[in-house]
Design a protein around this motif. Structure first.
Motif, PDB file in Angstrom:
ATOM      1  N   PRO A  46       0.813  -1.224   0.000  1.00 50.10           N
ATOM      2  CA  PRO A  46       0.000   0.000   0.000  1.00 50.10           C
ATOM      3  C   PRO A  46       0.845   1.273   0.000  1.00 50.10           C
ATOM      4  CG  PRO A  46      -0.806  -1.570   1.634  1.00 50.10           C
ATOM      5  CD  PRO A  46       0.511  -2.078   1.154  1.00 50.10           C
ATOM      6  N   TYR A  47       0.418   2.219  -0.791  1.00 50.46           N
ATOM      7  CA  TYR A  47       0.948   3.583  -0.794  1.00 50.46           C
ATOM      8  C   TYR A  47       2.451   3.643  -1.088  1.00 50.46           C
ATOM      9  CZ  TYR A  47      -3.568   4.054   1.460  1.00 50.46           C
ATOM     10  OH  TYR A  47      -4.909   3.972   1.750  1.00 50.46           O
ATOM     11  N   GLU A 124      -2.162   2.552  -8.440  1.00 46.01           N
ATOM     12  CA  GLU A 124      -2.633   1.910  -7.213  1.00 46.01           C
ATOM     13  C   GLU A 124      -4.039   2.395  -6.875  1.00 46.01           C
ATOM     14  OE1 GLU A 124      -1.561   1.535  -2.441  1.00 46.01           O
ATOM     15  OE2 GLU A 124      -0.105   2.437  -3.818  1.00 46.01           O
ATOM     16  N   ALA A 125      -4.905   1.473  -6.470  1.00 46.31           N
ATOM     17  CA  ALA A 125      -6.285   1.851  -6.162  1.00 46.31           C
ATOM     18  C   ALA A 125      -6.888   0.878  -5.165  1.00 46.31           C
ATOM     19  CB  ALA A 125      -7.130   1.877  -7.430  1.00 46.31           C
ATOM     20  N   ASP A 126      -7.982   1.304  -4.559  1.00 42.98           N
ATOM     21  CA  ASP A 126      -8.772   0.433  -3.696  1.00 42.98           C
ATOM     22  C   ASP A 126      -9.467  -0.607  -4.569  1.00 42.98           C
ATOM     23  OD1 ASP A 126     -11.217  -0.443  -2.125  1.00 42.98           O
ATOM     24  OD2 ASP A 126     -10.224   0.831  -0.644  1.00 42.98           O
ATOM     25  N   THR A 127      -9.481  -1.855  -4.125  1.00 42.64           N
ATOM     26  CA  THR A 127     -10.065  -2.916  -4.949  1.00 42.64           C
ATOM     27  C   THR A 127     -11.583  -2.774  -5.097  1.00 42.64           C
ATOM     28  OG1 THR A 127     -10.141  -4.343  -2.984  1.00 42.64           O
ATOM     29  CG2 THR A 127      -8.251  -4.591  -4.452  1.00 42.64           C
ATOM     30  N   ASP A 143      -2.647  -7.861  -6.252  1.00 43.34           N
ATOM     31  CA  ASP A 143      -3.188  -7.607  -4.919  1.00 43.34           C
ATOM     32  C   ASP A 143      -2.077  -7.473  -3.883  1.00 43.34           C
ATOM     33  OD1 ASP A 143      -5.821  -7.664  -5.769  1.00 43.34           O
ATOM     34  OD2 ASP A 143      -6.026  -9.824  -5.427  1.00 43.34           O
ATOM     35  N   ASN A 148      -7.131  -3.897   1.354  1.00 37.33           N
ATOM     36  CA  ASN A 148      -8.006  -4.029   0.188  1.00 37.33           C
ATOM     37  C   ASN A 148      -7.562  -3.117  -0.954  1.00 37.33           C
ATOM     38  OD1 ASN A 148      -8.600  -1.659   1.479  1.00 37.33           O
ATOM     39  ND2 ASN A 148     -10.825  -1.824   1.245  1.00 37.33           N
ATOM     40  N   ARG A 149      -6.240  -3.015  -1.111  1.00 37.44           N
ATOM     41  CA  ARG A 149      -5.704  -2.221  -2.205  1.00 37.44           C
ATOM     42  C   ARG A 149      -4.912  -3.118  -3.151  1.00 37.44           C
ATOM     43  NH1 ARG A 149      -6.231   3.107  -1.621  1.00 37.44           N
ATOM     44  NH2 ARG A 149      -4.486   3.639  -2.990  1.00 37.44           N
TER      45      ARG A 149
END
Length: 259
Positions: A46-47, A124-127, A143, A148-149
């Motif tokens: 993430p991030y 990158e994004a939220d699923t 994944d 949940n990203r």
């Protein structure tokens, strides 16, 4: 981050509601080498883009390609674009404001890639936004091990169909430059496009004003050699013997119309 925008390392923009209203959507983009791109996809977390941005801003070893490395990638097989940061207000997808914001952001998105030989884009994004992200044109999903990203990825060589997917294809269209100016010449013209005077350009690039003027003369000569008739002799264009300011006006107008 203004210095990094000026240096041509990070690109982006935002859409605001009204002249001074809230920001509705913004995005930041940069370019990374193959090793960094592969590492992101092999171990997505993430991030990552935000962490790269923070390290870059703090002066730590940067993952982002500088102007010289970008130019090298443009001349060879292409560049890997990384969406460093992206945010948008929570919208009802059926809200007309959402459509207006996205339509306003599209030119900004395309401008981030304009002039670059982009071979891949990683985002990158939220699923929970998976269907939208796929619809836009991203073909692969990686994944994260927690949360949940996910990172989404698209290659220029991937086959896609549909109108929305063609939008991301537009970002990966590359037209080879006609004039092939040097990096120093590009820096001078970029500063001139921002409205800087020769004196200000000299201070920005830490050179003399005479060096800037000499470079302009070289730019005019190079443009005329690469594109015969560029400064033309028709009634709507000046004679090649006209003075530099008129040639500069024509050259910068041409650049504005083609970037």
């Amino acid at each position: 981050m203004d210095d990094h925008f000026q240096e041509g390392i990070i690109y982006g923009g935002f859409v605001r509601k009204g002249d001074n209203g809230e920001i509705l959507v913004y995005g930041l983009n940069s370019f990374v080498d193959d090793e960094t791109r592969n590492r992101i996809l092999l171990r997505p977390a993430p991030y990552q883009g935000i962490r790269f941005l923070q390290d870059h801003a703090k002066g730590k070893p940067s993952r982002f390609l500088g102007v010289e490395a970008q130019a090298k990638g443009n001349r060879s097989e292409g560049l890997n674009a990384l969406s460093v940061d992206y945010w948008q207000k929570s919208f009802d997808m059926n809200d007309p404001e959402f459509s207006r914001a996205m339509n306003a952001f599209l030119p900004i998105f395309l401008d981030m890639f304009n002039g670059f030989n982009t071979k891949t884009i990683t985002f990158e994004a939220d699923t929970s936004h998976d269907s939208i992200t796929r619809e836009i044109g991203y073909t692969e999903r990686y994944d994260h091990s927690t949360g949940n990203r996910a990172h989404y990825h698209v290659r220029r060589s991937d086959e896609t169909n549909g109108f929305h997917q063609q939008m991301i294809r537009m970002a990966m269209v590359y037209r080879r430059p006609r004039m092939r100016f040097s990096l120093f010449e590009q820096k001078i013209m970029r500063a001139a496009l921002a409205g800087r005077t020769d004196q200000e350009i000299a201070a920005l690039l830490d050179v003399s004003r005479d060096a800037v003027k000499q470079c302009w003369r070289g730019i005019y000569t190079h443009a005329a050699e690469m594109v015969p008739g560029f400064f033309g002799t028709s009634e709507n264009a000046p004679d090649p013997t006209r003075r530099g300011p008129e040639k500069r006006r024509i050259l910068l107008a041409h650049i504005r119309d083609n970037i």
